[in-house]
Design an enzyme around this catalytic site. Structure first.
Site, PDB file in Angstrom:
ATOM      1  N   ASP A   1      -7.954  -6.883   0.542  1.00 58.48           N
ATOM      2  CA  ASP A   1      -7.311  -7.162   1.823  1.00 58.48           C
ATOM      3  C   ASP A   1      -7.876  -6.208   2.962  1.00 58.48           C
ATOM      4  O   ASP A   1      -8.692  -5.269   2.798  1.00 58.48           O
ATOM      5  CB  ASP A   1      -5.947  -6.186   1.588  1.00 58.48           C
ATOM      6  CG  ASP A   1      -6.054  -4.756   1.602  1.00 58.48           C
ATOM      7  OD1 ASP A   1      -5.887  -4.183   2.677  1.00 58.48           O
ATOM      8  OD2 ASP A   1      -6.219  -4.224   0.680  1.00 58.48           O
TER       9      ASP A   1
ATOM     10  N   ASP B   1       0.835  -1.254   0.118  1.00 62.31           N
ATOM     11  CA  ASP B   1       0.018  -0.001   0.052  1.00 62.31           C
ATOM     12  C   ASP B   1       0.896   1.174  -0.042  1.00 62.31           C
ATOM     13  O   ASP B   1       2.037   1.296   0.663  1.00 62.31           O
ATOM     14  CB  ASP B   1      -0.949  -0.049   1.188  1.00 62.31           C
ATOM     15  CG  ASP B   1      -1.904   1.010   1.215  1.00 62.31           C
ATOM     16  OD1 ASP B   1      -2.137   1.796   0.326  1.00 62.31           O
ATOM     17  OD2 ASP B   1      -2.685   1.346   2.209  1.00 62.31           O
TER      18      ASP B   1
END
Length: 441
Positions: free
Chosen positions: A330, A117
């Site tokens: 996720d 991320d």
């Protein structure tokens, strides 16, 4: 049963990330409502470190570890990939150390694909949302419950980037799209995300418009830096950069954001540069609008590119988002819940700290199976939780990942076999009980 064009053997190892479509849903019936077109599909995501069969749930390894578990234990749940966070690994141990180790997968001994991320989540969690509720439901909340005051924020956004204060020692740091790309290239994940601004549910329409435009400009800068770094680091495996679609709960902004990212990618490729390998769907949104928003975005994105939904893991949300076209997911919820004694069963969620489990010598869920259910009782895990033994978190987390990964695996199988709705209705009616139809978005 439908034939699966991606079976029986896996694709050859990839040098770059690509997506192969396997099967698709033709429609989705929402009980008591209507029959809607569906964008759900199954596929194979090829990466330099292995394949990911989609849909897939991706466990979160924020600091290069899924909390309480070894990589081998994570792999035993059937997990195909893991996701780490650029902001946290930048602070500790530092991206240069991870780079020297050979990338995040080698650093943590994970033998498979990896995601990172960008740090965009921390723009909100440390900024306007610092120490506040980041919820999918704003009912009963005031603006002050969600948006932190300026003086309390540890992240402040401007046009060029974001000023952060470290969550470790309070030191000052600066992230720009270029810095995020540099960090993520050093981390070496197969799939990484463009630096974006994540807003809250209560930011004004005007601010959401400005934020979408800013995220677009940041995405363009990310593409340029990604291409430069790819050429400057030919000794490392190719990494795939994915754009992130924001726009809160506004249809026009979501579609605008998605179309804008696709255009940026196409323009980059026309210049002979690397475009987006896929797209993330991000942003705060209300649970009841999840399927609608994912559907808007999926309609605008290229069919041949994969779509990752950031931060979703509740069973009903997974069915809804998959039907609307999301490929991978996720979320920290299964692991965070597990460390607190919360576990998933086919009959709903329970918390093993409850007194009723003190003499319950049955497994968490014998039908779910897996290592934990085959070897430990609810009573034993209850004891560990009450005694504050670390093993409690390990066992509950291991079970939850086995449950969540297995659930998405079975959804994938159901799509391939043409029985998605049948499996959805069967699972949700048992998991949520009589009111299960209210959970289908």
């Amino acid at each position: 049963m439908r034939p699966n064009p991606c079976a029986p053997q896996d694709p050859a190892p990839a040098t770059d990330t690509s997506f192969q479509l396997c099967s698709r849903l033709e429609h989705v019936t929402r009980p008591g409502r209507d029959t809607a077109p569906a964008l759900g599909r199954t596929g194979v995501l090829n990466t330099p470190h292995g394949i990911i069969r989609t849909p897939a749930f991706i466990p979160v390894a924020t600091k290069a570890t899924v909390k309480t578990l070894t990589p081998e234990q994570v792999k035993s749940t059937g997990a195909q990939a893991i996701l780490s966070n650029a902001y946290h690994l930048y602070l500790q141990p530092g991206p240069d150390i991870v780079d020297e180790a050979g990338g995040v997968a080698a650093f943590e001994n994970w033998r498979g694909p990896t995601y990172t991320d960008s740090g965009g989540f921390q723009v909100m969690s440390l900024g306007v949302g610092f120490k506040k509720v980041l919820a999918m439901d704003t009912s009963g909340l005031n603006t002050s419950d969600i948006v932190a005051q300026q003086a309390k924020r540890m992240a402040v956004v401007d046009e060029d980037g974001v000023d952060f204060r470290s969550v470790i020692d309070g030191s000052k740091h600066r992230f720009t799209p270029e810095v995020s790309m540099q960090i993520q290239h050093q981390l070496g994940a197969d799939i990484m995300f463009a630096f974006d601004e994540l807003t809250t549910l209560v930011n004004t329409r005007v601010y959401q418009e400005r934020s979408v435009e800013r995220t677009h400009r940041w995405a363009e800068r990310c593409l340029a830096e990604h291409d430069r770094l790819t050429q400057a680091r030919p000794h490392r495996p190719l990494q795939s950069l994915w754009g992130v679609v924001q726009g809160a709960q506004y249809e026009d902004l979501r579609r605008q954001a998605a179309r804008g990212l696709v255009a940026l990618s196409e323009q980059a490729e026309q210049r002979g540069c690397r475009g987006f390998g896929g797209y993330g769907i991000g942003g705060a949104l209300e649970k009841e609008n999840l399927g609608t928003i994912v559907d808007w975005v999926s309609q605008e994105l290229p069919e041949e590119k994969p779509r990752h939904l950031l931060g979703i893991s509740e069973p009903d949300d997974l069915f809804t988002a998959i039907a609307a076209g999301a490929d991978t997911f996720d979320c920290v919820a299964p692991t965070r819940l597990g460390r607190r004694g919360g576990v998933y069963t086919l009959d709903g969620r329970i918390n093993l700290t409850g007194a009723r489990f003190k003499r319950d010598f049955s497994p968490i869920d014998a039908e779910v199976g897996g290592y934990v259910c085959e070897n430990y009782s609810r009573a034993y895990i209850h004891h560990l939780l009450k005694a504050k033994e670390f093993l409690a978190g390990t066992l509950c987390t291991l079970h939850n990942l086995h449950f969540m990964v297995g659930l998405v695996d079975r959804i994938r199988q159901a799509i391939d076999e043409g029985r998605f709705e049948e499996y959805r209705d069967q699972f949700l009616s048992r998991y949520y009980g009589a009111e299960w139809k209210d959970h289908i978005g």
